[in-house]
Write an enzyme that holds these catalytic residues in place. Structure first.
Site, short mmCIF file in Angstrom:
data_model
loop_
_atom_site.label_atom_id
_atom_site.label_comp_id
_atom_site.label_asym_id
_atom_site.label_seq_id
_atom_site.Cartn_x
_atom_site.Cartn_y
_atom_site.Cartn_z
N TYR A 126 5.81 1.36 -15.11
CA TYR A 126 5.77 0.21 -14.14
C TYR A 126 6.35 -0.88 -14.56
O TYR A 126 7.19 -1.38 -13.63
CB TYR A 126 4.23 0.14 -14.03
CG TYR A 126 3.95 -1.06 -12.94
CD1 TYR A 126 4.32 -0.87 -11.45
CD2 TYR A 126 3.10 -2.11 -13.35
CE1 TYR A 126 3.66 -1.84 -10.64
CE2 TYR A 126 2.72 -3.06 -12.35
CZ TYR A 126 3.31 -2.89 -11.08
OH TYR A 126 2.67 -4.01 -10.26
N ASP B 40 4.49 1.83 6.72
CA ASP B 40 3.87 2.58 5.53
C ASP B 40 4.00 3.93 5.54
O ASP B 40 4.35 4.50 6.79
CB ASP B 40 2.50 2.07 5.63
CG ASP B 40 1.94 2.20 4.04
OD1 ASP B 40 1.67 1.11 3.49
OD2 ASP B 40 1.90 3.37 3.45
P1 NAD Z 1 -0.76 -0.55 -2.80
O1 NAD Z 1 -0.74 0.50 -3.84
O2 NAD Z 1 -2.20 -1.08 -2.55
O3 NAD Z 1 0.09 -0.51 -1.86
C1 NAD Z 1 1.30 0.07 -1.68
C2 NAD Z 1 1.66 0.63 -0.21
O4 NAD Z 1 2.91 1.31 -0.12
C3 NAD Z 1 0.45 1.75 0.13
O5 NAD Z 1 -0.03 1.48 1.57
C4 NAD Z 1 1.36 2.94 0.20
O6 NAD Z 1 0.90 4.08 1.10
C5 NAD Z 1 2.86 2.49 0.59
N1 NAD Z 1 3.81 3.47 -0.04
C6 NAD Z 1 4.04 4.25 -1.00
N2 NAD Z 1 4.99 5.11 -1.09
C7 NAD Z 1 5.53 4.74 -0.04
C8 NAD Z 1 6.77 5.12 0.69
N3 NAD Z 1 7.52 5.99 -0.07
N4 NAD Z 1 7.20 4.68 1.65
C9 NAD Z 1 6.42 3.86 2.36
N5 NAD Z 1 5.28 3.22 1.77
C10 NAD Z 1 4.90 3.63 0.73
O7 NAD Z 1 0.02 -1.91 -3.57
P2 NAD Z 1 -0.20 -3.50 -3.72
O8 NAD Z 1 -1.41 -3.77 -4.72
O9 NAD Z 1 -0.23 -3.91 -2.32
O10 NAD Z 1 1.11 -3.84 -4.21
C11 NAD Z 1 2.21 -4.18 -3.42
C12 NAD Z 1 3.41 -4.65 -4.34
O11 NAD Z 1 2.99 -5.78 -5.09
C13 NAD Z 1 3.70 -3.62 -5.59
O12 NAD Z 1 5.29 -3.79 -5.63
C14 NAD Z 1 3.44 -4.12 -6.62
O13 NAD Z 1 3.81 -3.73 -7.69
C15 NAD Z 1 3.35 -5.51 -6.46
N6 NAD Z 1 1.97 -6.11 -7.36
C16 NAD Z 1 0.74 -5.83 -7.19
C17 NAD Z 1 -0.23 -6.49 -7.65
C18 NAD Z 1 -1.72 -6.24 -7.54
O14 NAD Z 1 -2.49 -6.75 -8.30
N7 NAD Z 1 -2.22 -5.57 -6.42
C19 NAD Z 1 -0.02 -7.19 -8.87
C20 NAD Z 1 1.62 -7.41 -9.25
C21 NAD Z 1 2.33 -6.87 -8.66
C1 AKB Z 2 -1.52 -3.64 -12.10
O1 AKB Z 2 -2.66 -3.85 -12.86
O2 AKB Z 2 -0.68 -2.72 -12.29
C2 AKB Z 2 -1.26 -4.81 -11.06
C3 AKB Z 2 -0.29 -5.69 -11.67
C4 AKB Z 2 -0.69 -6.68 -12.57
O3 AKB Z 2 0.87 -5.47 -11.45
N1 AKB Z 2 -2.31 -5.29 -10.69
#
Ligand code: NAD
Ligand code: AKB
Length: 314
Positions: free
Chosen positions: A144, A36
């Protein structure tokens, strides 16, 4: 059995922490390298290797992949919907270039598999609101959503043209208690629990009747691992699979919390995130995932609410 060595990029995020811990249980602590931008994560400390790494620095990423004999990458680093609207250029840049860096390295190093999540945010106001199908009109209105939709087609392209075994899920809003959410429109459904327990009230940034597809983190981790372990011949979708578990509105989740905390109250003050939420479907048809690799969710609203409250109180 092939000995796998996995690199999780974005391991300190909401999904990353739990996915890293789950993968370590399956593949062994030493075989799952967490990485990370953040230096360390207290929830991962002492559970296995952790490297500080920027996915945008392709050379450094490539060096790590070779040095650590990586065979699979899980790419989770991204900027989510609400934060993305505040800085569209940065969101596009990270979400696209990060993915292209990983796909290129996977091709060059002939990695066994890549995982990259998409989102229900690919859908837009012209997509069907109910039971939104796998293939339908897709016209996202957030940067996004645009980056996720473009990313899905890059995954498909690298699979078709170069044979990269890249797999993907369109996660709904994910609800969890271990690690804080990273700036999404669905984050209200996590904040509400902490406020209910600490202050017995919550000011919600979405209207009371805003229905959205949601999923509890144990289901999301299960889906991810089941997809990645499915035989390649079963994977008919190389863009990204719809998956679904439950749909609810702020009013409904508040009512479910009130069953456990009767004095809890909610009021509504919608902000810029309302427009984003309004553009997404209210429910998702995940029958293709069910057919291809037997996807089935395990949590509904009441079961998730009870588990969240029990664990946050702990
Ligand atoms: P998050 O923001 O909690 O975590 C992302 C992590 O990536 C963070 O720890 C951040 O420090 C790290 N990061 C940011 N820039 C970086 C870089 N340049 N190099 C290395 N690390 C870096 O996100 P999340 O909720 O865990 O989501 C993870 C994935 O799942 C994403 O692709 C997101 O779009 C997808 N997603 C999440 C959700 C949700 O509800 N959480 C829903 C749909 C899709
Ligand atoms: C957001 O709200 O951006 C995420 C997603 C649905 O991708 N939780």
């Amino acid at each position: 059995m092939i000995k796998e060595k996995i690199l999780v990029i974005g391991a300190s995020g909401q999904i990353g922490v739990e996915l890293t811990l789950a993968l370590r249980k399956i593949y062994g602590n030493a075989n799952v390298v967490a990485s990370d931008l953040r230096e360390q994560n207290p929830l991962l400390e002492g559970t296995g290797p952790y490297v500080s790494l920027d996915v945008m620095n392709k050379e450094m990423l490539h060096v790590q992949v070779i040095r650590q004999n990586i065979t699979q990458i899980y790419l989770l680093a991204a900027i989510l919907s609400a934060t993305g609207e505040k800085n569209p250029n940065l969101a596009w840049h990270l979400n696209m270039q990060g993915l292209l860096n990983v796909l290129d390295i996977a091709r060059e190093e002939k990695l066994n598999k890549v995982y990259w999540p998409s989102s229900i945010a690919v859908f837009g106001p012209t997509s069907p609101k109910q039971n939104c199908p796998q293939q339908t009109i897709i016209e996202p209105i957030t940067v996004y959503g645009i980056s996720k939709y473009a990313g899905e087609f890059w995954c498909n392209y690298y699979n078709q043209r170069y044979g990269v075994d890249v797999r993907s899920l369109r996660y709904p809003g994910l609800i969890s208690y271990k690690s804080a959410p990273g700036g999404g429109t669905t984050d209200y459904a996590i904040e509400i629990f902490h406020e209910a327990i600490e202050n017995k009230k919550y000011e919600c940034f979405l209207q009371e009747d805003t229905y959205l597809p949601m999923m509890y983190m144990p289901d999301a981790i299960k889906a991810t691992i089941e997809l990645m372990e499915a035989p390649a011949k079963n994977i008919s979708i190389r863009t990204s699979y719809n998956i679904s578990a439950m749909s609810f509105s702020p009013k409904e989740i508040a009512a479910s919390i009130k069953k456990h905390i009767p004095e809890f109250s909610i009021h509504y003050k919608p902000d810029y995130r309302q427009k984003i939420a309004n553009s997404w479907p209210q429910s998702i048809d995940d029958s293709v995932a069910a057919n291809d690799w037997n996807w089935k969710s395990g949590y509904d609203l009441d079961k998730m609410v009870k588990d969240m409250l029990d664990n946050i109180k702990k």
